[in-house]
Design a protein around this motif. Structure first.
Motif, PDB file in Angstrom:
ATOM      1  N   ARG A 386      64.867  34.696  42.768  1.00 20.65           N
ATOM      2  CA  ARG A 386      66.149  34.556  42.081  1.00 20.65           C
ATOM      3  C   ARG A 386      66.300  35.565  40.941  1.00 20.65           C
ATOM      4  O   ARG A 386      67.410  35.983  40.626  1.00 20.65           O
ATOM      5  N   GLN A 387      65.187  35.941  40.318  1.00 16.30           N
ATOM      6  CA  GLN A 387      65.263  36.943  39.258  1.00 16.30           C
ATOM      7  C   GLN A 387      65.773  38.279  39.778  1.00 16.30           C
ATOM      8  O   GLN A 387      66.444  39.017  39.061  1.00 16.30           O
ATOM      9  N   ALA A 388      65.449  38.611  41.019  1.00 14.30           N
ATOM     10  CA  ALA A 388      65.817  39.911  41.587  1.00 14.30           C
ATOM     11  C   ALA A 388      67.019  39.846  42.518  1.00 14.30           C
ATOM     12  O   ALA A 388      67.809  40.791  42.589  1.00 14.30           O
ATOM     13  N   TYR A 389      67.184  38.746  43.236  1.00 13.20           N
ATOM     14  CA  TYR A 389      68.210  38.673  44.278  1.00 13.20           C
ATOM     15  C   TYR A 389      69.414  37.829  43.894  1.00 13.20           C
ATOM     16  O   TYR A 389      70.436  37.877  44.564  1.00 13.20           O
ATOM     17  N   GLY A 390      69.302  37.043  42.828  1.00 11.23           N
ATOM     18  CA  GLY A 390      70.412  36.177  42.454  1.00 11.23           C
ATOM     19  C   GLY A 390      70.188  34.747  42.923  1.00 11.23           C
ATOM     20  O   GLY A 390      69.052  34.242  42.938  1.00 11.23           O
ATOM     21  N   ASP A 391      71.259  34.071  43.334  1.00  8.95           N
ATOM     22  CA  ASP A 391      71.205  32.652  43.682  1.00  8.95           C
ATOM     23  C   ASP A 391      70.615  32.463  45.080  1.00  8.95           C
ATOM     24  O   ASP A 391      71.319  32.169  46.062  1.00  8.95           O
ATOM     25  N   VAL A 392      69.292  32.627  45.172  1.00  5.25           N
ATOM     26  CA  VAL A 392      68.595  32.428  46.432  1.00  5.25           C
ATOM     27  C   VAL A 392      68.281  30.938  46.589  1.00  5.25           C
ATOM     28  O   VAL A 392      67.870  30.270  45.637  1.00  5.25           O
ATOM     29  N   ARG A 393      68.471  30.429  47.808  1.00  7.90           N
ATOM     30  CA  ARG A 393      68.181  29.017  48.086  1.00  7.90           C
ATOM     31  C   ARG A 393      67.286  28.912  49.311  1.00  7.90           C
ATOM     32  O   ARG A 393      67.368  29.742  50.221  1.00  7.90           O
ATOM     33  N   ILE A 394      66.480  27.844  49.307  1.00 11.52           N
ATOM     34  CA  ILE A 394      65.558  27.651  50.415  1.00 11.52           C
ATOM     35  C   ILE A 394      65.537  26.168  50.780  1.00 11.52           C
ATOM     36  O   ILE A 394      65.677  25.302  49.911  1.00 11.52           O
ATOM     37  N   ALA A 395      65.401  25.882  52.069  1.00 13.69           N
ATOM     38  CA  ALA A 395      65.286  24.506  52.545  1.00 13.69           C
ATOM     39  C   ALA A 395      64.362  24.503  53.747  1.00 13.69           C
ATOM     40  O   ALA A 395      64.356  25.450  54.542  1.00 13.69           O
ATOM     41  N   LEU A 396      63.552  23.424  53.873  1.00 14.96           N
ATOM     42  CA  LEU A 396      62.602  23.308  54.972  1.00 14.96           C
ATOM     43  C   LEU A 396      63.164  22.393  56.053  1.00 14.96           C
ATOM     44  O   LEU A 396      64.024  21.547  55.797  1.00 14.96           O
ATOM     45  N   VAL A 397      62.649  22.555  57.245  1.00 16.46           N
ATOM     46  CA  VAL A 397      63.132  21.795  58.386  1.00 16.46           C
ATOM     47  C   VAL A 397      62.672  20.341  58.293  1.00 16.46           C
ATOM     48  O   VAL A 397      61.573  20.043  57.805  1.00 16.46           O
ATOM     49  N   SER A 398      63.535  19.445  58.715  1.00 15.89           N
ATOM     50  CA  SER A 398      63.209  18.022  58.782  1.00 15.89           C
ATOM     51  C   SER A 398      63.858  17.463  60.040  1.00 15.89           C
ATOM     52  O   SER A 398      65.092  17.540  60.198  1.00 15.89           O
ATOM     53  N   ASP A 399      63.022  16.950  60.944  1.00 17.67           N
ATOM     54  CA  ASP A 399      63.515  16.432  62.228  1.00 17.67           C
ATOM     55  C   ASP A 399      64.316  17.488  62.985  1.00 17.67           C
ATOM     56  O   ASP A 399      65.365  17.206  63.578  1.00 17.67           O
ATOM     57  N   GLY A 400      63.844  18.737  62.939  1.00 21.19           N
ATOM     58  CA  GLY A 400      64.473  19.809  63.686  1.00 21.19           C
ATOM     59  C   GLY A 400      65.721  20.376  63.056  1.00 21.19           C
ATOM     60  O   GLY A 400      66.368  21.253  63.645  1.00 21.19           O
ATOM     61  N   THR A 401      66.103  19.912  61.821  1.00 19.72           N
ATOM     62  CA  THR A 401      67.334  20.358  61.175  1.00 19.72           C
ATOM     63  C   THR A 401      67.027  20.840  59.762  1.00 19.72           C
ATOM     64  O   THR A 401      66.221  20.237  59.050  1.00 19.72           O
ATOM     65  N   VAL A 402      67.694  21.936  59.367  1.00 20.49           N
ATOM     66  CA  VAL A 402      67.595  22.441  57.998  1.00 20.49           C
ATOM     67  C   VAL A 402      68.912  22.143  57.303  1.00 20.49           C
ATOM     68  O   VAL A 402      69.974  22.639  57.711  1.00 20.49           O
ATOM     69  N   SER A 403      68.874  21.312  56.272  1.00 18.71           N
ATOM     70  CA  SER A 403      70.071  20.959  55.511  1.00 18.71           C
ATOM     71  C   SER A 403      70.120  21.795  54.247  1.00 18.71           C
ATOM     72  O   SER A 403      69.203  21.758  53.424  1.00 18.71           O
ATOM     73  N   MET A 404      71.223  22.559  54.104  1.00 22.27           N
ATOM     74  CA  MET A 404      71.393  23.423  52.943  1.00 22.27           C
ATOM     75  C   MET A 404      72.807  23.193  52.415  1.00 22.27           C
ATOM     76  O   MET A 404      73.776  23.763  52.915  1.00 22.27           O
ATOM     77  N   SER A 406      76.167  21.504  52.255  1.00 25.05           N
ATOM     78  CA  SER A 406      76.932  20.785  53.271  1.00 25.05           C
ATOM     79  C   SER A 406      76.697  21.333  54.675  1.00 25.05           C
ATOM     80  O   SER A 406      77.187  20.775  55.652  1.00 25.05           O
ATOM     81  N   ALA A 407      75.938  22.439  54.754  1.00 30.04           N
ATOM     82  CA  ALA A 407      75.696  23.071  56.054  1.00 30.04           C
ATOM     83  C   ALA A 407      74.363  22.603  56.629  1.00 30.04           C
ATOM     84  O   ALA A 407      73.408  22.333  55.890  1.00 30.04           O
ATOM     85  N   GLU A 408      74.305  22.517  57.934  1.00 29.09           N
ATOM     86  CA  GLU A 408      73.085  22.178  58.642  1.00 29.09           C
ATOM     87  C   GLU A 408      72.817  23.222  59.714  1.00 29.09           C
ATOM     88  O   GLU A 408      73.754  23.700  60.373  1.00 29.09           O
ATOM     89  N   TYR A 409      71.545  23.571  59.859  1.00 29.63           N
ATOM     90  CA  TYR A 409      71.177  24.612  60.809  1.00 29.63           C
ATOM     91  C   TYR A 409      70.047  24.095  61.701  1.00 29.63           C
ATOM     92  O   TYR A 409      69.127  23.394  61.246  1.00 29.63           O
ATOM     93  N   ARG A 410      70.156  24.462  62.996  1.00 26.60           N
ATOM     94  CA  ARG A 410      69.095  24.190  63.951  1.00 26.60           C
ATOM     95  C   ARG A 410      68.621  25.508  64.540  1.00 26.60           C
ATOM     96  O   ARG A 410      69.230  26.548  64.333  1.00 26.60           O
ATOM     97  N   GLU A 411      67.533  25.440  65.282  1.00 22.39           N
ATOM     98  CA  GLU A 411      66.926  26.673  65.789  1.00 22.39           C
ATOM     99  C   GLU A 411      67.912  27.475  66.626  1.00 22.39           C
ATOM    100  O   GLU A 411      67.941  28.702  66.579  1.00 22.39           O
ATOM    101  N   GLY A 412      68.777  26.810  67.378  1.00 18.51           N
ATOM    102  CA  GLY A 412      69.715  27.522  68.225  1.00 18.51           C
ATOM    103  C   GLY A 412      70.872  28.151  67.473  1.00 18.51           C
ATOM    104  O   GLY A 412      71.643  28.938  68.055  1.00 18.51           O
ATOM    105  N   ASP A 413      71.020  27.851  66.169  1.00 16.50           N
ATOM    106  CA  ASP A 413      72.120  28.419  65.379  1.00 16.50           C
ATOM    107  C   ASP A 413      71.852  29.850  64.937  1.00 16.50           C
ATOM    108  O   ASP A 413      72.759  30.529  64.441  1.00 16.50           O
TER     109      ASP A 413
END
Length: 683
Positions: A386-404, A406-413
Motif C-alpha cells: 500500500r505504501q507503493a501502490y496505493g489502496d491495495v486489497r487482498i482476500a483469501l478463498v473460502s469455500d471456493g469463493t473470494v469475497s472482496m 460486494s464482489a465475489e470471485y471464483r476460479e472461473g471468473d
C-alpha cells in the motif's frame, strides 16, 4: 531550469579515481589552449628582440574607443557577477566582480587620459592607470581563488559596502588627480619611454598566475566552462602585466598588452553569452565559480525544488501550472524552461513511482523467504504494498469463493488466470499449486507501467503465499522428526543432506534411564511409552534451549551434540547446563512417580566427524569419533541422577564447574585410562 545546475559540477572523483575533465581540459584541447596562451608571449619576444618590426602606430581615436569598449564590457560583467553574488550571498562572486570593476574603472581612466581627449599630451596618469588597475585587480583575483571558510566569507560579505565604496573613492580620486591639468604630477608629461610601477607589476603578474592555478584546482574538483573562462582571463591578465612592463608607448609591443586585456575580458563575456544562449537564461550563469558551500546550498535548493515539484505532481495532475510558475520565478526560468521542467518533473514523478514499486517488490520477495507465519506475512506484505501502490486489497478463498467488498470471485471468473477489471483497479488471482487461493486488487492508471507492475505484484504475492504454506508444512514435518538446527540447515540448503561429513570439535551428551529394563518387565507397554514421553518431553526442550542438537533416540537413550551443526562458542558449558537441568527435571518426575527409573548422563568433548551417515536411500545426521564413544562409556558408569564429564570438558568449562574427581578409569575399548569427574553444579 538552467543547465548550469551546480549538481552537474560536483566532484565525481573518489578514492583512487580521476575526476572527469570536460573537453576544454582533455589532453589535445589542453595543448591547443596552452598554445593560445603561449602565442602572445612569443609575439612579445619577437617584437622586443626585433626593434625594426616593433614599429610605432600612434592613433589616439582608435586607442580611446578600444579602451571605452573593453571598459564597458568589464562594467557589464562586473555588474552581472555582482548581482549573482547578491542573489547567492557568495563572497567569491563578490571578489570576482571587483576584479572586473576595478580593471574596468582604471581602464576607463586610461582611456580618458588618451592624448587629445582631455589632456593635450600623454601623462603619468595615462601610463599608470591600467597597471595600477591591474595590480589592484590582481589582489581581488587572488582573494577570489582562495578556499574561503565560512568565517572569512562572512567577513567579506559584511564589508562589501566598504570594498565597493573604497574602490569607487579610489577611482574618483585617481580621475581627479590624473585628468585635471596641472593639479598633480599625474597629469604631467612622463619620460619618453613612459612610466611604470616597478616591482609591483611583477607582483601582480605572480598574483594572477597563482589565482589561475588555484581556480584550475577548483575546476578539477567540479569542472565547468565558466571556470575555464576565468582561468584563461587570469592567465591573459598576467601576460598583460608582463607586456606592460616594457612601456614602449604606441609601439606594437605596447598595443599587444591592450589586446591581451581585450581578449581576457571578451573571452569571459563571450563564454557567458554562449552559455546564456544555450540555456535561455542568465540565472545560474556564474554559479560554478561560487564557493563550495554556496554550491552545496544551491544543490540543496534545486533538490528541494524538484522534490516539491514531484510531490505536487503526485498529489494533483491538474494544478501543475502554479508550481511551475513559482519555480520559474524562484530560479529565473523562461517560459520554455518552465515547460521543460514541468515535463521533467512529471517524468521524474513517474520514475520515482516506478522505483518505489520495484523496491516494494524486492522487499516482498525478501519477506517471502524468511518463513513468516501466513497471517503475519500477508499483513506485512499488504502494508508495504500500500505504501507503493496505493489502496491495495487482498482476500483469501473460502469455500471456493473470494469475497472482496460486494464482489465475489471464483476460479472461473479469471480468464486464463488473468486479471479482472474493477473500475480504476484490476483484480488478480492469487494461486497456490495452480489453484485459486485468493485475490489481489491493485489500483492502476497513474503511470504507464501500472498494469505490468500490478501483475508482477500479484505474482510475487502468490509466490509468497505458496512459500509460506509450503514452509509451514515442511517445518512442521521436519521439526517433528529431527532437531530444529538440522531442519533449518536442510531447508536452507538441500545439499547438506548429501552423504559425508566434516571434522568438528564438539561436546557429546549421552543420557539413558538406569533400570529401564527391569521397569519394562514390571509394567504394561502403554505405561512404558507414557514414561518415556514424560522424560523426553522434559529433556528435549532443555537440550534445544541450550543450543544442542538431538541426533538419536534409541529406546530410553538419547544422544545430543553441542557445536554441531550450529556453532557454539561455549559448547562444553552449554552441554553441562543442559545435563544438570535434565537431572533436576527428572527428579520432579520421579517425585510424582516413585517407581520410575532415573537419568544418568555422560558428557565428553573432542574432535568428531559430523555429517550425514547411511545410504542414498536412507540416511541420518550423526557424529562419529572417539569423543562420542567416551561420552557413551561415561554415561554407562554414571550413577542414576548424576552427570559424569571427561577431562577435556572440565578444562573448557574451567573454574565455573563444581566437580568431584573419579580418578583414572579404565573404559571398555580404551587402551589408556580416562580421568572423569562427577559434575554437581555450574557457577
Amino acid at each position: 531550469m538552467p543547465t548550469n545546475d551546480p549538481t552537474a559540477t560536483a566532484d565525481t572523483g573518489g578514492a583512487g579515481r580521476e575526476p572527469y575533465l570536460p573537453p576544454a581540459t582533455q589532453p589535445v584541447r589542453a595543448v591547443v589552449w596552452t598554445l593560445h596562451l603561449a602565442l602572445p608571449l612569443l609575439g612579445l619576444w619577437l617584437l622586443l628582440a626585433n626593434p625594426h618590426i616593433n614599429v610605432e602606430w600612434h592613433h589616439n581615436p582608435s586607442h580611446f574607443w578600444l579602451i571605452i569598449l573593453v571598459a564597458g564590457i568589464n562594467v557589464v560583467l562586473g555588474a552581472m557577477i555582482g548581482q549573482a553574488s547578491a542573489r547567492r550571498s557568495d563572497a567569491r562572486l563578490l571578489l570576482v566582480s571587483l576584479v572586473f570593476l576595478s580593471s574596468a574603472g582604471f581602464f576607463f581612466m586610461h582611456g580618458l587620459a588618451t592624448p587629445q581627449i582631455i589632456l593635450p599630451n600623454g601623462s603619468y596618469g595615462f601610463d599608470l592607470s591600467q597597471p595600477v588597475g591591474l595590480f589592484i585587480a590582481s589582489g581581488f583575483a587572488l582573494a577570489s581563488a582562495l578556499p574561503l571558510n565560512e568565517r572569512a566569507a562572512s567577513a567579506v560579505l559584511r564589508n562589501q559596502a566598504w570594498l565597493r565604496g573604497g574602490l569607487a573613492l579610489v577611482l574618483v580620486v585617481w580621475g581627479v588627480l590624473s585628468l585635471v591639468p596641472g593639479l598633480t604630477p599625474l597629469s604631467s608629461k612622463p619620460p619618453a619611454l613612459g612610466a611604470g610601477l616597478g616591482g609591483a607589476e611583477l607582483i601582480g603578474l605572480v598574483l594572477y598566475g597563482v589565482a589561475a592555478v588555484m581556480l584550475f584546482r577548483i575546476h578539477r574538483r567540479r569542472p565547468a566552462a565558466m571556470l575555464i573562462s576565468m582561468i584563461t582571463a587570469y592567465a591573459l591578465l598576467a601576460e598583460a602585466m608582463l607586456a606592460g612592463m616594457y612601456h614602449r608607448n604606441w609601439h606594437l609591443s605596447w598595443w599587444l598588452w591592450h589586446l591581451l586585456l581585450t581578449f581576457a575580458f571578451v573571452f569571459v563575456a563571450y563564454g557567458a553569452h554562449i552559455q546564456s544562449r544555450r540555456e535561455g537564461s542568465t540565472a545560474g550563469l556564474f554559479d560554478s565559480i561560487a564557493l563550495a558551500a554556496t554550491v552545496r546550498r544551491i544543490r540543496a535548493d534545486y533538490e528541494r525544488a524538484l522534490e516539491e515539484l514531484v510531490g505536487h505532481l503526485r498529489r494533483s495532475a491538474d494544478s501543475r501550472v502554479p508550481v511551475a510558475t513559482r519555480l520559474a520565478g524562484k530560479f529565473g526560468l523562461t517560459e520554455a524552461q518552465a515547460a521543460v521542467l514541468d515535463r521533467a518533473g512529471e517524468a521524474l514523478a513517474n520514475e520515482r513511482e516506478l522505483s518505489e514499486r520495484l523496491g516494494a517488490l524486492v522487499e516482498l520477495g525478501n519477506r517471502a523467504r524468511v518463513g513468516l507465519p501466513e497471517n503475519e506475512l500477508l499483513v506485512q506484505s499488504l502494508e508495504r504494498a500500500r505504501q507503493a501502490y496505493g489502496d491495495v486489497r487482498i482476500a483469501l478463498v473460502s469455500d471456493g469463493t473470494v469475497s472482496m467488498g460486494s464482489a465475489e470471485y471464483r476460479e472461473g471468473d479469471f480468464p486464463a488466470s488473468g486479471p479482472v477489471r474493477s473500475g480504476d483497479a484490476v483484480v488478480h488471482p492469487l494461486t497456490v499449486k495452480g489453484r485459486l487461493a485468493g485475490a489481489l486488487r491493485v489500483p492502476v492508471g497513474r503511470t504507464p507501467q501500472d498494469d505490468a507492475l500490478a501483475a508482477t505484484l500479484a505474482g510475487q504475492m502468490s509466490i509468497a503465499l505458496e512459500n509460506a504454506r509450503l514452509y509451514q508444512e515442511l517445518e512442521t514435518l521436519f521439526r517433528q522428526y529431527m532437531s530444529p538446527d538440522v531442519a533449518k540447515s536442510l531447508l536452507a540448503d538441500p545439499r547438506t543432506a548429501e552423504l559425508g561429513g566434516e571434522l568438528v570439535e564438539l561436546t557429546a551428551l549421552f543420557a539413558d534411564l538406569k533400570g529401564f529394563t527391569s521397569f519394562s518387565e514390571r509394567v504394561a507397554p502403554a505405561e512404558i511409552v507414557e514414561m518415556l514421553n514424560r522424560y523426553h518431553s522434559a529433556a528435549v526442550p532443555i537440550i534445544l534451549g541450550n543450543g544442542g542438537t538431538i541426533v538419536q533416540f534409541v529406546g530410553d537413550a538419547l544422544l545430543a551434540l553441542f557445536n554441531a551443526p550450529a556453532r557454539q562458542a561455549d559448547h562444553a558449558a552449554a552441554a553441562a547446563r543442559a545435563a544438570l537441568a535434565m537431572q533436576e527435571a527428572a527428579e520432579k518426575i520421579v517425585a510424582t512417580s516413585p517407581g520410575y527409573p532415573r537419568f544418568r548422563i555422560g558428557i565428553n568433548t573432542g574432535p568428531a566427524v559430523v555429517g550425514n551417515i547411511g545410504s542414498p536411500q536412507l540416511r541420518g545426521f550423526n557424529a562419529m569419533g572417539d569423543c562420542v564413544n567416551v561420552a557413551a562409556r561415561l554415561e554407562g558408569i554414571a550413577e542414576p541422577g548424576t552427570v559424569v564429564i571427561g577431562q577435556t570438558t572440565l578444562d573448557l568449562i574451567g573454574p565455573r564447574a563444581q566437580a568431584r574427581s573419579l580418578g583414572d578409569l579404565s573404559l571398555k575399548g580404551k587402551e589408556n585410562p580416562v580421568h572423569a569427574y562427577v559434575l554437581s553444579a555450574l557457577m
